[in-house]
Enzyme design. Sequence first.
Site, short mmCIF file in Angstrom:
data_model
loop_
_atom_site.label_atom_id
_atom_site.label_comp_id
_atom_site.label_asym_id
_atom_site.label_seq_id
_atom_site.Cartn_x
_atom_site.Cartn_y
_atom_site.Cartn_z
CG PHE A 176 -1.56 -1.32 1.53
CD1 PHE A 176 -2.21 -2.09 0.58
CD2 PHE A 176 -1.46 -1.82 2.81
CE1 PHE A 176 -2.74 -3.34 0.90
CE2 PHE A 176 -1.99 -3.07 3.14
CZ PHE A 176 -2.63 -3.84 2.18
CG HIS A 177 4.14 1.76 0.95
ND1 HIS A 177 5.16 0.96 1.44
CD2 HIS A 177 3.29 1.94 2.00
CE1 HIS A 177 4.95 0.68 2.71
NE2 HIS A 177 3.82 1.26 3.08
N PRO A 178 1.63 3.33 -3.06
CG PRO A 178 -0.56 3.94 -3.62
CD PRO A 178 0.24 3.15 -2.62
#
Length: 537
Positions: free
Chosen positions: A468-470
């Site tokens: 979850f680190h776009p």
Amino acid sequence: MQRFDYVIVGAGSAGCVLANRLSENGKYSVCLLEAGPADRYPWIHIPIGYGKTMFHKTYNWGFQTEAEAHLNGRRIYQPRGRTLGGSSSINGLIYIRGQARDYDEWAALGNPGWSWEKCLPYFKKLEHNDLPDAPTRGRQGALWASSINVRHPLVDAFIEASRLNGVPLTRDFNDGTQEGVGYYQLTTRRGFRCSTSVAYLRPARKRRNLTVKTGAQVMRILFQERRARGVLYRHHDRDVEIQADREVCLCAGAIQSPQLLQLSGVGGAGLLRQHGIDLVHDLPGVGENFQDHLQVRLMYEVSEPITTNDELRSLSGKMKMGLQWLWNRSGPLALGINMGGMFCRSLPQENATPDTQFHFATLSADHAAGQVHPFSGCTYSVCQLRPEARGHVRIAGNDAFAAPLIQANYLSTDFDQRSTVAAVKFARRVAQSEPLARYMKREFRPGDAVRSDDEILDFCRDHASTIFHPSGTAKMGPAADPMAVVDDALRVHGLRNLRVVDCSIMPTLISGNTNVPTVMIAEKASDLILEEARSVP
């Protein structure tokens, strides 16, 4: 039409910081627009509530990538916060800055004000750390960095086994070097989540010059020639225009900031014409350079009933957890999911600094926020910190309410594949080392049948998912870089009165969790904006 000096789009990790700082001196009127509702859902504020918000239809955008060719055609879930605080209201709470080399690389790419030396004062400014004073720590900031002061035998065993495999012990992953193993610090405050809504927005809400609108989804930026003059948003089925006399600041994140630019006529000319959108400015880098951390989760059955699985599977265990939290804000409910962490080099011959992050959790489930397994279990996840893969975010049409097309291209390079396989192998080596090995009854996933590098890679293709680190889709860089979207003051190239302030501006992905770096970006951007405002009456 309502008029404000500054209009901020998105009340997430960056937007709440900007709203606080730009309204702080009382001189400027600020409007903060958030598509989601207020953060009143109780599970937002209880750290373990991460499991309740991961798939929540109201508080989570719930995006999906397109089919990922190198993950056997799977679509990967991309949760993003849809409430005040944004993803800081639904994330896993890990307090990480990244490595000094990350920011020095940004500077080397033509952004001289973003070196570790230049960013460190802002990291210190934002931070309320409970560790002793040190040159790299802050103690008076708004965002809490709380140490985990309770000890768990499984996490202690993980830490000791890692140490015996050459990884040094650390209490502080955030001094710029990062290498080490220990307990994480969390963005919690006295047993509650410390989101940016809590840390920054809540203290500012009483200011008369700050207006916060929830349920207000921005549809496009309004331009007068090449000057951003405001935005159009929908609120209660009514379309509303709002004027920004000084600036529009996009803080909608790495997926929706580029989407909004494209819907507004800013992006690659071919893409916009394909969807019938009038071109305001041809900026081909908008939505490109997408980067993300891919996570591989190893799971083990534990030999003793000491895991969170055991507590969650019984009524008495759940009651005990609830009473611990109600009595003194302690126990699993106050700690979130992951307690233990490690940063090390899985490919030491190729990397001078840590290339892999490890999360150690005292529970196991088939997927993040899933139902725990019917046995004592733990999860040991790994992610490659600096992937080579680059993807994109592109609109699918001219409908502002349609999800964009996301293509991450996970595991699409040989380096990413080798790094991920090496990380899994190192994780297994630690799990097979004492004192951790005595707790590891069996490897539930991937299991003993998966041994060779090719088998491990196949397992990763079948089971890996995002952590979850776009980032990176409105890349910061000089005008000479044809793919740069913003300059080093975060102003959109070729346009006036428009900035992007969120993790989409990262030229390269930070080595670790992205929430705290995004808060730093917003703190620094606030100073840049206010400094410019002082020079333009």
